[in-house]
Design a protein around this motif. Structure first.
Motif, PDB file in Angstrom:
ATOM      1  N   HIS A 320     -14.681  11.345   1.357  1.00  0.00           N
ATOM      2  CA  HIS A 320     -14.870  11.924   2.653  1.00  0.00           C
ATOM      3  C   HIS A 320     -14.458  13.452   2.473  1.00  0.00           C
ATOM      4  O   HIS A 320     -13.333  13.732   2.553  1.00  0.00           O
ATOM      5  CB  HIS A 320     -14.334  11.351   3.671  1.00  0.00           C
ATOM      6  CG  HIS A 320     -14.978  11.392   5.137  1.00  0.00           C
ATOM      7  ND1 HIS A 320     -14.203  11.869   6.355  1.00  0.00           N
ATOM      8  CD2 HIS A 320     -16.467  11.424   5.405  1.00  0.00           C
ATOM      9  CE1 HIS A 320     -15.010  11.803   7.022  1.00  0.00           C
ATOM     10  NE2 HIS A 320     -16.174  11.708   6.859  1.00  0.00           N
ATOM     11  N   PHE A 321     -15.412  14.613   2.881  1.00  0.00           N
ATOM     12  CA  PHE A 321     -16.673  14.825   2.958  1.00  0.00           C
ATOM     13  C   PHE A 321     -17.323  15.416   1.753  1.00  0.00           C
ATOM     14  O   PHE A 321     -17.400  14.757   0.865  1.00  0.00           O
ATOM     15  CB  PHE A 321     -16.918  15.571   4.091  1.00  0.00           C
ATOM     16  CG  PHE A 321     -16.898  14.940   5.303  1.00  0.00           C
ATOM     17  CD1 PHE A 321     -17.966  14.342   6.084  1.00  0.00           C
ATOM     18  CD2 PHE A 321     -15.907  15.202   6.431  1.00  0.00           C
ATOM     19  CE1 PHE A 321     -17.911  13.623   7.165  1.00  0.00           C
ATOM     20  CE2 PHE A 321     -15.766  14.756   7.886  1.00  0.00           C
ATOM     21  CZ  PHE A 321     -16.728  13.839   8.128  1.00  0.00           C
ATOM     22  N   GLN A 326     -20.797  22.640   7.378  1.00  0.00           N
ATOM     23  CA  GLN A 326     -19.583  22.814   7.994  1.00  0.00           C
ATOM     24  C   GLN A 326     -18.557  21.835   7.234  1.00  0.00           C
ATOM     25  O   GLN A 326     -17.460  21.732   7.772  1.00  0.00           O
ATOM     26  CB  GLN A 326     -19.608  22.848   9.443  1.00  0.00           C
ATOM     27  CG  GLN A 326     -20.040  24.122  10.056  1.00  0.00           C
ATOM     28  CD  GLN A 326     -21.580  24.106  10.363  1.00  0.00           C
ATOM     29  OE1 GLN A 326     -22.323  22.948  10.135  1.00  0.00           O
ATOM     30  NE2 GLN A 326     -22.509  25.269  10.197  1.00  0.00           N
ATOM     31  N   GLN A 327     -19.008  21.022   6.330  1.00  0.00           N
ATOM     32  CA  GLN A 327     -18.178  19.943   6.026  1.00  0.00           C
ATOM     33  C   GLN A 327     -16.886  20.447   5.203  1.00  0.00           C
ATOM     34  O   GLN A 327     -17.103  21.421   4.649  1.00  0.00           O
ATOM     35  CB  GLN A 327     -19.088  18.861   5.173  1.00  0.00           C
ATOM     36  CG  GLN A 327     -19.940  18.134   5.841  1.00  0.00           C
ATOM     37  CD  GLN A 327     -20.812  17.278   4.745  1.00  0.00           C
ATOM     38  OE1 GLN A 327     -20.817  17.265   3.553  1.00  0.00           O
ATOM     39  NE2 GLN A 327     -21.609  16.112   5.448  1.00  0.00           N
ATOM     40  N   THR A 328     -15.814  19.461   5.105  1.00  0.00           N
ATOM     41  CA  THR A 328     -14.657  19.865   4.431  1.00  0.00           C
ATOM     42  C   THR A 328     -15.035  19.447   3.237  1.00  0.00           C
ATOM     43  O   THR A 328     -15.338  18.118   2.743  1.00  0.00           O
ATOM     44  CB  THR A 328     -13.496  19.148   5.132  1.00  0.00           C
ATOM     45  OG1 THR A 328     -13.374  19.535   6.440  1.00  0.00           O
ATOM     46  CG2 THR A 328     -12.298  19.275   4.231  1.00  0.00           C
ATOM     47  N   ALA A 469     -19.353  13.830  -2.997  1.00  0.00           N
ATOM     48  CA  ALA A 469     -19.271  13.787  -1.682  1.00  0.00           C
ATOM     49  C   ALA A 469     -19.513  12.425  -1.080  1.00  0.00           C
ATOM     50  O   ALA A 469     -20.257  11.508  -1.707  1.00  0.00           O
ATOM     51  CB  ALA A 469     -19.899  14.666  -0.828  1.00  0.00           C
ATOM     52  N   GLY A 471     -20.059   9.935   3.189  1.00  0.00           N
ATOM     53  CA  GLY A 471     -19.874  10.378   4.550  1.00  0.00           C
ATOM     54  C   GLY A 471     -18.749   9.680   5.182  1.00  0.00           C
ATOM     55  O   GLY A 471     -18.381   9.673   6.416  1.00  0.00           O
TER      56      GLY A 471
END
Length: 537
Positions: A320-321, A326-328, A469, A471
């Motif tokens: 995750h992520f 905007q994901q880390t 990646a 979720g």
């Protein structure tokens, strides 16, 4: 100084000098004598600084005391720290011509016990005694010797009345000196007859193997001094003494199975005896190839186990992520295009093995990479809450956290699914301002997904990335990247993501003995990049 008369918690103070502030200040008087004089129901109070001349403080009515009263000595203070102390002595009672000295303390002496004995039950000692006085407890000093006739020395490891006997006392004679104790008073000791502990058994490992290859077995045998004893085998990490993943061993047969590289300690145990030997588990170790670096590691991967270089390629777990908008970032590794590759005209292929799919709305991909918010990629993207249920290929273009996805066949809903297709090859090509994403399921025939010409933000960029990646962190499928090649100027060259790691033995090894602190110090050097030194004593 004051006299205090208190009846049913109601007190009145009579001060020397009449009032509290007018009396003589005794702050510097180390010794003060107190005197109470009872005349019928009248009670007078006096004090003296030399024990000879007494000054009267005052008198009070003591009728409420009647004839049934006691003499008391007391001390009190509002101070918490430090707590002051007062010492009373020289107590006398005078009645008429009779003067009696009253002792406040006396020497406390205890008689010796009439007899005592000790017993050994398994590995636990105990004592019993006769003639113990009421209110006392038994205190024991244990002694050891090599024979029942001595010489006897203190057995420092034994304390209390029921101590456990450790291996260091195996075969020794043990006896006890038993006292009775009350407060600080201690009687003379009574010495018990001696008992002998069980002789120490030994076990020896026969011709142990010094190394075992991962995937292979070695059988260990041992000989015990007790021919009827059974031998139990165990294995642990040689550096930590904790459980190891480098090898397993059959507890009863002594068959050691190598699993992964490491140094282990194989131990044979029978009763209180044990023997150990070091065994090196040999397996080819791999690290990142020169120039390949970890740009991002998923923050939830606290054990740093999600990026694993191996013989078959670079395995990257889906955590995750990811990189989308905007994901880390999850796991990301990067490398630069090699010298000689035209950054405006090249094609790069990589094989992605993902038998478990890409995870919960996860992805894996090949990127022309400026940073985590600016890239163009070819990706295998999960479109479901379940890994390997529906996975679609796409070109993704992201600029300043704003991303657009261009799906295979132009439609995410009708595009072919890569679910349960273990191996997919990703291709990213650049021809001037045009960047094209393609994929293959056999490594030979490639299908174009889409091309993008709005690529000026990547002009001159030579950084390539591989990333995974997902979720959520409920599961971590693994994608293994391998067979990476770069084509430029009509020439195709393989590019290694991992390399075999070979470590040289440490140098300048030394051990020093600090006699003052009674400690040993070891030191050594390593010439291996990023290498560290571990010690086994």
């Amino acid at each position: 100084m004051a006299m205090v008369r208190e009846v049913s918690q109601h007190a009145a103070e009579t001060w020397n000098g009449g009032t509290e502030g007018d009396g003589e200040n005794l702050n510097t008087a180390a010794d003060v004598w107190y005197r109470i004089v009872k005349k019928d129901t009248t009670i007078e109070g006096y004090y003296s600084k030399d024990g000879e001349t007494f000054n009267k403080i005052g008198q009070v009515d003591g009728a409420f005391l009647g004839d049934d009263f006691k003499i008391a000595l007391a001390a009190g203070s509002n101070a918490v720290s430090p707590v002051p102390f007062v010492t009373y002595s020289g107590l006398t009672v005078t009645s008429g011509e009779t003067v009696k000295n009253i002792a406040l303390t006396q020497e406390n002496t205890l008689p010796a016990l009439t007899s005592a004995s000790c017993a050994l039950n398994g590995k636990t000692l105990s004592v019993s005694a006769e003639g113990q006085s009421a209110g006392t407890e038994l205190a024991v000093l244990w002694e050891k010797a090599d024979s029942k006739d001595g010489p006897w020395t203190p057995a420092d490891s034994l304390t209390g009345t029921t101590p456990a006997v450790g291996n260091s006392l195996a075969g020794k004679f043990i006896r006890a000196k038993v006292y009775q104790k009350k407060g600080s008073a201690l009687s003379a000791p009574v010495t018990t007859a001696a008992v002998q502990t069980e002789a120490k058994h030994t076990v020896t490992i026969n011709t142990p193997a010094e190394s075992v290859k991962a995937g292979e077995n070695a059988t260990f045998t041992a000989t015990a001094s007790d021919e009827n004893a059974s031998i139990a085998w165990s294995v642990c990490d040689a550096f930590t003494g904790q459980a190891t993943t480098a090898a397993t061993i059959n507890e009863s047969t002594g068959v050691l199975s190598g699993v992964s590289s490491g140094l282990v300690l194989v131990t044979a145990t029978t009763g209180s005896a044990s023997a150990s030997t070091l065994v090196k588990i040999e397996k080819e170790a791999y690290g990142l190839a020169d120039g390949v670096t970890i740009a991002h590691r998923a923050s939830a991967d606290s054990s740093a186990s999600g990026i694993v270089p191996g013989e078959s390629g670079l395995s990257m777990a889906h955590w995750h992520f990811g990189l989308y908008q905007q994901q880390t970032p999850g796991h990301v590794v990067t490398f630069e295009l090699p010298d000689g590759v035209d950054a405006e005209h090249f094609s790069i292929d990589v094989k992605a093995n993902a038998p478990q799919g890409s995870g919960y709305w996860g992805a894996s991909g090949l990127y022309l990479f400026k940073d985590a918010d600016n890239y163009i990629s070819v990706e295998r993207k999960s479109r479901s809450n379940t890994s390997n249920e529906r996975e679609v290929m796409a070109l993704v273009r992201e600029v300043n956290q704003s991303a657009a996805e261009y799906w295979d066949d132009g439609n995410v809903d009708t595009a072919p699914s890569m679910a349960h297709i273990d191996n997919v090859w990703y291709r990213l090509s650049r021809d001037g301002s045009t960047i094209t994403a393609a994929y293959s399921t056999d490594g030979t025939t490639f299908k174009t997904i889409s091309s993008n010409t709005d690529t000026s933000f990547l002009d001159g960029e030579r950084t390539i990335a591989l990333a995974t990646a997902t979720g959520n962190n409920d599961s971590h499928p693994v994608t293994t990247f391998s067979d990476l090649s770069i084509t430029s100027n009509g020439e195709t060259k393989a590019f290694a993501l991992t390399r075999k790691v070979e470590l040289a033995a440490p140098t300048s090894v030394s051990v020093t003995d600090d006699e003052e602190s009674q400690t040993l110090h070891a030191s050594a050097n390593t010439d291996s990049a990023n290498g560290s030194i571990s010690y086994v004593w």
